[in-house]
Scaffold this active site. Structure first.
Site, PDB file in Angstrom:
ATOM      1  N   THR A 135      27.208  29.003  23.505  1.00 53.78           N
ATOM      2  CA  THR A 135      26.263  29.193  22.402  1.00 53.78           C
ATOM      3  C   THR A 135      26.242  30.672  22.038  1.00 53.78           C
ATOM      4  OG1 THR A 135      24.953  27.387  23.273  1.00 53.78           O
ATOM      5  CG2 THR A 135      23.847  28.880  21.721  1.00 53.78           C
ATOM      6  N   PHE A 167      26.230  20.211  22.679  1.00 51.82           N
ATOM      7  CA  PHE A 167      24.840  19.752  22.561  1.00 51.82           C
ATOM      8  C   PHE A 167      24.371  18.951  23.767  1.00 51.82           C
ATOM      9  CE2 PHE A 167      26.355  20.332  18.181  1.00 51.82           C
ATOM     10  CZ  PHE A 167      25.388  21.214  17.706  1.00 51.82           C
ATOM     11  N   LEU A 168      25.181  18.907  24.835  1.00 53.46           N
ATOM     12  CA  LEU A 168      24.785  18.081  25.984  1.00 53.46           C
ATOM     13  C   LEU A 168      23.498  18.606  26.600  1.00 53.46           C
ATOM     14  CD1 LEU A 168      25.295  19.587  28.990  1.00 53.46           C
ATOM     15  CD2 LEU A 168      27.638  19.209  28.380  1.00 53.46           C
ATOM     16  N   LEU A 222      22.024  27.197  17.464  1.00 57.56           N
ATOM     17  CA  LEU A 222      20.765  27.897  17.768  1.00 57.56           C
ATOM     18  C   LEU A 222      19.590  27.153  17.149  1.00 57.56           C
ATOM     19  CD1 LEU A 222      21.278  31.756  17.302  1.00 57.56           C
ATOM     20  CD2 LEU A 222      21.239  30.425  19.400  1.00 57.56           C
ATOM     21  N   ASN A 225      18.573  23.912  19.026  1.00 58.65           N
ATOM     22  CA  ASN A 225      17.744  24.187  20.204  1.00 58.65           C
ATOM     23  C   ASN A 225      16.350  24.668  19.801  1.00 58.65           C
ATOM     24  OD1 ASN A 225      19.550  23.351  22.068  1.00 58.65           O
ATOM     25  ND2 ASN A 225      20.069  25.359  22.875  1.00 58.65           N
ATOM     26  N   ALA A 226      16.278  25.457  18.737  1.00 53.82           N
ATOM     27  CA  ALA A 226      14.975  25.975  18.299  1.00 53.82           C
ATOM     28  C   ALA A 226      14.071  24.823  17.851  1.00 53.82           C
ATOM     29  CB  ALA A 226      15.171  26.982  17.166  1.00 53.82           C
ATOM     30  N   CYS A 277      18.751  27.531  28.465  1.00 56.15           N
ATOM     31  CA  CYS A 277      19.084  27.855  27.072  1.00 56.15           C
ATOM     32  C   CYS A 277      17.935  28.036  26.095  1.00 56.15           C
ATOM     33  CB  CYS A 277      20.040  26.807  26.541  1.00 56.15           C
ATOM     34  SG  CYS A 277      21.627  26.928  27.399  1.00 56.15           S
ATOM     35  N   LYS A 280      16.469  31.604  26.019  1.00 58.82           N
ATOM     36  CA  LYS A 280      17.435  32.625  25.608  1.00 58.82           C
ATOM     37  C   LYS A 280      17.873  32.412  24.161  1.00 58.82           C
ATOM     38  CE  LYS A 280      22.003  30.939  26.988  1.00 58.82           C
ATOM     39  NZ  LYS A 280      22.596  30.650  25.693  1.00 58.82           N
TER      40      LYS A 280
HETATM   41  P1  NAD Z   1      27.228  28.794  33.711  1.00 60.66           P
HETATM   42  O1  NAD Z   1      26.676  30.092  34.111  1.00 60.66           O
HETATM   43  O2  NAD Z   1      26.910  27.562  34.491  1.00 60.66           O
HETATM   44  O3  NAD Z   1      28.838  28.900  33.715  1.00 60.66           O
HETATM   45  C1  NAD Z   1      29.549  29.945  33.133  1.00 60.66           C
HETATM   46  C2  NAD Z   1      30.759  30.258  34.033  1.00 60.66           C
HETATM   47  O4  NAD Z   1      31.595  31.190  33.349  1.00 60.66           O
HETATM   48  C3  NAD Z   1      30.392  30.902  35.366  1.00 60.66           C
HETATM   49  O5  NAD Z   1      30.880  30.095  36.433  1.00 60.66           O
HETATM   50  C4  NAD Z   1      31.091  32.269  35.320  1.00 60.66           C
HETATM   51  O6  NAD Z   1      31.599  32.686  36.573  1.00 60.66           O
HETATM   52  C5  NAD Z   1      32.210  32.012  34.343  1.00 60.66           C
HETATM   53  N1  NAD Z   1      32.756  33.218  33.709  1.00 60.66           N
HETATM   54  C6  NAD Z   1      32.073  34.232  33.111  1.00 60.66           C
HETATM   55  N2  NAD Z   1      32.929  35.134  32.612  1.00 60.66           N
HETATM   56  C7  NAD Z   1      34.184  34.704  32.915  1.00 60.66           C
HETATM   57  C8  NAD Z   1      35.488  35.206  32.656  1.00 60.66           C
HETATM   58  N3  NAD Z   1      35.680  36.338  31.973  1.00 60.66           N
HETATM   59  N4  NAD Z   1      36.552  34.514  33.112  1.00 60.66           N
HETATM   60  C9  NAD Z   1      36.375  33.365  33.797  1.00 60.66           C
HETATM   61  N5  NAD Z   1      35.165  32.811  34.050  1.00 60.66           N
HETATM   62  C10 NAD Z   1      34.078  33.481  33.618  1.00 60.66           C
HETATM   63  O7  NAD Z   1      26.859  28.598  32.179  1.00 60.66           O
HETATM   64  P2  NAD Z   1      26.687  27.202  31.386  1.00 60.66           P
HETATM   65  O8  NAD Z   1      25.351  26.632  31.651  1.00 60.66           O
HETATM   66  O9  NAD Z   1      27.910  26.375  31.593  1.00 60.66           O
HETATM   67  O10 NAD Z   1      26.635  27.741  29.882  1.00 60.66           O
HETATM   68  C11 NAD Z   1      27.801  28.210  29.234  1.00 60.66           C
HETATM   69  C12 NAD Z   1      27.508  28.346  27.748  1.00 60.66           C
HETATM   70  O11 NAD Z   1      27.209  27.054  27.198  1.00 60.66           O
HETATM   71  C13 NAD Z   1      26.284  29.213  27.409  1.00 60.66           C
HETATM   72  O12 NAD Z   1      26.558  29.908  26.219  1.00 60.66           O
HETATM   73  C14 NAD Z   1      25.181  28.200  27.168  1.00 60.66           C
HETATM   74  O13 NAD Z   1      24.213  28.700  26.273  1.00 60.66           O
HETATM   75  C15 NAD Z   1      25.936  27.059  26.546  1.00 60.66           C
HETATM   76  N6  NAD Z   1      25.322  25.728  26.730  1.00 60.66           N
HETATM   77  C16 NAD Z   1      24.798  25.379  27.951  1.00 60.66           C
HETATM   78  C17 NAD Z   1      24.274  24.099  28.137  1.00 60.66           C
HETATM   79  C18 NAD Z   1      23.700  23.684  29.458  1.00 60.66           C
HETATM   80  O14 NAD Z   1      23.166  22.577  29.528  1.00 60.66           O
HETATM   81  N7  NAD Z   1      23.772  24.466  30.527  1.00 60.66           N
HETATM   82  C19 NAD Z   1      24.319  23.168  27.088  1.00 60.66           C
HETATM   83  C20 NAD Z   1      24.872  23.560  25.873  1.00 60.66           C
HETATM   84  C21 NAD Z   1      25.391  24.847  25.714  1.00 60.66           C
HETATM   85  C1  UGA Z   2      18.787  21.375  25.870  1.00 61.65           C
HETATM   86  C2  UGA Z   2      19.106  20.529  24.642  1.00 61.65           C
HETATM   87  O1  UGA Z   2      18.429  19.278  24.750  1.00 61.65           O
HETATM   88  C3  UGA Z   2      20.604  20.287  24.504  1.00 61.65           C
HETATM   89  O2  UGA Z   2      20.892  19.585  23.305  1.00 61.65           O
HETATM   90  C4  UGA Z   2      21.331  21.635  24.497  1.00 61.65           C
HETATM   91  O3  UGA Z   2      22.730  21.428  24.452  1.00 61.65           O
HETATM   92  C5  UGA Z   2      20.970  22.408  25.747  1.00 61.65           C
HETATM   93  O4  UGA Z   2      19.522  22.586  25.812  1.00 61.65           O
HETATM   94  C6  UGA Z   2      21.548  23.786  25.763  1.00 61.65           C
HETATM   95  O5  UGA Z   2      21.918  24.329  24.749  1.00 61.65           O
HETATM   96  O6  UGA Z   2      21.578  24.298  26.881  1.00 61.65           O
HETATM   97  P1  UGA Z   2      18.505  20.894  28.460  1.00 61.65           P
HETATM   98  O7  UGA Z   2      17.903  22.252  28.497  1.00 61.65           O
HETATM   99  O8  UGA Z   2      19.572  20.579  29.444  1.00 61.65           O
HETATM  100  O9  UGA Z   2      19.153  20.626  27.018  1.00 61.65           O
HETATM  101  O10 UGA Z   2      17.386  19.799  28.648  1.00 61.65           O
HETATM  102  P2  UGA Z   2      16.252  19.169  27.700  1.00 61.65           P
HETATM  103  O11 UGA Z   2      16.221  17.726  27.937  1.00 61.65           O
HETATM  104  O12 UGA Z   2      16.382  19.612  26.310  1.00 61.65           O
HETATM  105  O13 UGA Z   2      14.930  19.778  28.344  1.00 61.65           O
HETATM  106  C7  UGA Z   2      14.604  21.148  28.206  1.00 61.65           C
HETATM  107  C8  UGA Z   2      13.216  21.403  28.764  1.00 61.65           C
HETATM  108  O14 UGA Z   2      12.220  20.798  27.933  1.00 61.65           O
HETATM  109  C9  UGA Z   2      12.989  20.811  30.158  1.00 61.65           C
HETATM  110  O15 UGA Z   2      12.234  21.721  30.920  1.00 61.65           O
HETATM  111  C10 UGA Z   2      12.199  19.539  29.896  1.00 61.65           C
HETATM  112  O16 UGA Z   2      11.400  19.135  30.968  1.00 61.65           O
HETATM  113  C11 UGA Z   2      11.362  19.973  28.705  1.00 61.65           C
HETATM  114  N1  UGA Z   2      10.918  18.823  27.870  1.00 61.65           N
HETATM  115  C12 UGA Z   2      11.817  18.058  27.205  1.00 61.65           C
HETATM  116  C13 UGA Z   2       9.562  18.562  27.753  1.00 61.65           C
HETATM  117  O17 UGA Z   2       8.709  19.256  28.348  1.00 61.65           O
HETATM  118  N2  UGA Z   2       9.155  17.521  26.963  1.00 61.65           N
HETATM  119  C14 UGA Z   2      10.046  16.735  26.283  1.00 61.65           C
HETATM  120  O18 UGA Z   2       9.589  15.798  25.577  1.00 61.65           O
HETATM  121  C15 UGA Z   2      11.388  17.009  26.409  1.00 61.65           C
END
Ligand code: NAD
Ligand code: UGA
Length: 471
Positions: A135, A167-168, A222, A225-226, A277, A280
């Site tokens: 993101t 979007f997971l 963005l 998520n917002a 997320c 941030k």
């Molecule tokens: P994470 O911290 O779990 O994983 C990121 C990985 O990237 C780490 O293991 C780190 O060591 C590695 N890394 C960093 N720099 C590197 C480099 N130069 N070379 C190789 N590896 C490197 O993060 P995440 O939760 O997977 O999130 C990744 C991105 O996806 C973020 O931008 C986040 O906003 C977005 N996102 C996250 C979720 C979620 O549910 N966690 C959902 C949608 C989008």
């Molecule tokens: C969220 C979005 O749902 C995903 O689509 C997006 O890809 C992801 O952020 C991201 O960019 O990281 P996630 O944070 O994994 O996913 O989980 P959510 O199910 O969205 O829950 C977020 C927070 O809101 C949790 O703390 C949850 O308990 C809370 N929540 C959710 C509530 O308090 N009430 C609700 O009705 C739903």
């Protein structure tokens, strides 16, 4: 003719890179998928022969890893080699909030994205499609393009950059990846868009693939998520109003969710949103609005964050006040530490702030979460657990619900795990110290049953128990 992708490299083996690539490998047996990371320990865990030890808990993930690992799904630390042979590279690295310098506390720290782009520019061979999976602030593709272009002559390579945000949601990641509401692809090179679409078309219907320009795609992530976070702050603000007026949040959300225009999801009140997320991404949105001089817009989104902070503080105050204003010498059972159910992720979990506050007030916490490990709680709370169960304030790890609730003065439900919805109050109540309390910050437990066994109950968004709460 559009070339077919044969070799994918994903930089970042985290919560997004790991599950996303596992599903691509599972659905596209003719593509070799190589996930690389600089974190050796993480890669070793992905390669652990015992799949229950992979670094991320997601329902259904370990089965896929078992099916595809060593066939067309590989985890390694060899960035150079895997970048060089890839037709398509996903950047899935972390993009946390900057902690220092310009924009500290708000802007995204893009140092990991930048270093990925530099590695790609150095090691890629021939033409490579680079896909932003992380993101990112709107306009980041411009920066990536500039880095990639800077040395293409000396390295004899060329690139096309696409945005393909993820979007997971954690806890449902595999289902979200297998059956997404939509796949968003932003870019200006039609052939590259087609090549990435072809990967998804192996299991996703064409109608679900939305294509836009680069900036719309980056910004849509963005904004998505917002909007989700805004709904949670809205329902949480209403939960406070319900507690003071006699309306019940469960009835109010039921009444409004039946309106198709409002929709049925994301109307569950809680202790505030957590996860890596929402905070941030909205902070970043606020920063971008400020940067472009849109003060009113930034203030609007800032309020979503303010309400979120206020909600967890409000809950902490309610617990302390109900327990007669002092927690010293009291044992509190904490049920749930993950930021939501079905994940072991604790990033930005409201449990962290609430637990720290309770310890500061003198409580001894017995923390139980079905998936969060002891070392993680220690890291998050910034203090080791107490060796002995004495009267000091601090925390202890509990391996079961019953161990956590035994002789507790109060139970605080912080995560909506199914196990907590199904608590057998007949078994739990007699083991607690009297008077016993329960604070259900998720509104999931069977309060009527608990009251039957003499427990004083506070449930979010209900004033059923105003009698115990001195406002
Ligand atoms: P994470 O911290 O779990 O994983 C990121 C990985 O990237 C780490 O293991 C780190 O060591 C590695 N890394 C960093 N720099 C590197 C480099 N130069 N070379 C190789 N590896 C490197 O993060 P995440 O939760 O997977 O999130 C990744 C991105 O996806 C973020 O931008 C986040 O906003 C977005 N996102 C996250 C979720 C979620 O549910 N966690 C959902 C949608 C989008
Ligand atoms: C969220 C979005 O749902 C995903 O689509 C997006 O890809 C992801 O952020 C991201 O960019 O990281 P996630 O944070 O994994 O996913 O989980 P959510 O199910 O969205 O829950 C977020 C927070 O809101 C949790 O703390 C949850 O308990 C809370 N929540 C959710 C509530 O308090 N009430 C609700 O009705 C739903």
């Amino acid at each position: 003719m559009t070339k077919h992708i044969k070799n994918i490299c994903c930089i970042g083996a985290g919560y997004v890179g790991g599950p996303t690539m596992a599903v691509i490998a599972d659905r596209c047996h003719n593509i070799s998928v190589n996930v690389v990371d600089i974190n050796k320990d993480r890669i070793n865990r992905w390669n652990n022969p015992d799949v229950s030890q992979i670094p991320i808990y997601e329902p259904g993930l370990s089965d896929i890893v078992l099916r595809r690992r060593g066939k067309n799904l590989h985890f390694s630390t060899s960035l150079k080699e895997n970048i060089a042979k890839a037709d398509m590279i996903f950047i899935s690295v972390n993009t946390p909030t900057k902690t220092k310098g310009i924009g500290a506390g708000k802007a995204s720290d893009l140092k990991w994205v930048e270093s990925s782009a530099r590695q790609i520019s150095k090691f890629a061979k021939g033409f490579t499609i680079v896909v932003e999976k992380s993101t990112l602030p709107v306009k980041t593709a411009q920066v990536i393009k500039e880095i990639l272009e800077s040395s293409k002559k000396e390295n004899h390579n060329s690139f096309s950059v696409l945005s393909n945000p993820e979007f997971l949601a954690e806890g449902t990641a595999i289902n979200d990846l297998e059956n997404p509401d939509r796949v968003l692809i932003g870019g200006d090179d039609q052939q590259s868009i087609e090549q990435l679409s072809n990967v998804y078309l192996n299991w996703i219907k064409k109608e679900k693939i939305i294509t836009t320009n680069l900036w719309s795609s980056e910004l849509s992530k963005l904004i998505s998520n917002a909007f989700l976070a805004q709904r949670i702050s809205s329902i949480n603000s209403v939960s406070a109003l319900c507690e003071t007026t006699g309306a019940d949040i469960k009835e109010v959300s039921e009444a409004i969710r039946t309106d198709k225009r409002i929709g049925k999801y994301f109307l569950n009140p809680g202790p505030g949103f957590g996860g890596s997320c929402f905070k941030k991404d909205i902070s970043n949105l606020v920063y971008i609005c400020d940067y472009y001089g849109l003060k009113e817009v930034s203030a609007y989104w800032q309020k979503v964050l303010d309400i979120n902070n206020w909600q967890s503080e409000r809950i902490l105050n309610i617990i302390v006040k109900n327990l007669f204003g002092t927690l010293s010498g009291k044992k509190i059972s904490i049920l749930g530490f993950a930021f939501k159910a079905n994940t072991n992720d604790t990033r930005e979990s409201p449990a962290i702030k609430i637990c720290k506050g309770l310890i500061e007030e003198g409580a001894l916490l017995k923390i139980y979460d079905p998936k969060v490990e002891e070392f993680q709680i220690e890291k998050d709370l910034g203090q080791p657990q107490l060796i002995k169960n004495d009267n000091n304030s601090g925390w202890n790890f509990s391996k079961s619900l019953l161990d956590s609730t035994k002789s507790a003065d109060a139970i605080v439900i912080l995560t909506e795990w199914l196990e907590f919805e199904q608590i057998d109050w007949e078994e739990v109540a007699p083991m607690m110290r009297k008077p016993s309390f329960i604070f259900d910050t998720r509104g999931i437990s069977n309060i009527n049953d608990a009251e039957k066994y003499g427990i004083k109950c506070w449930r979010i968004g209900s004033n059923l128990n105003n009698k115990y709460y001195d406002k």
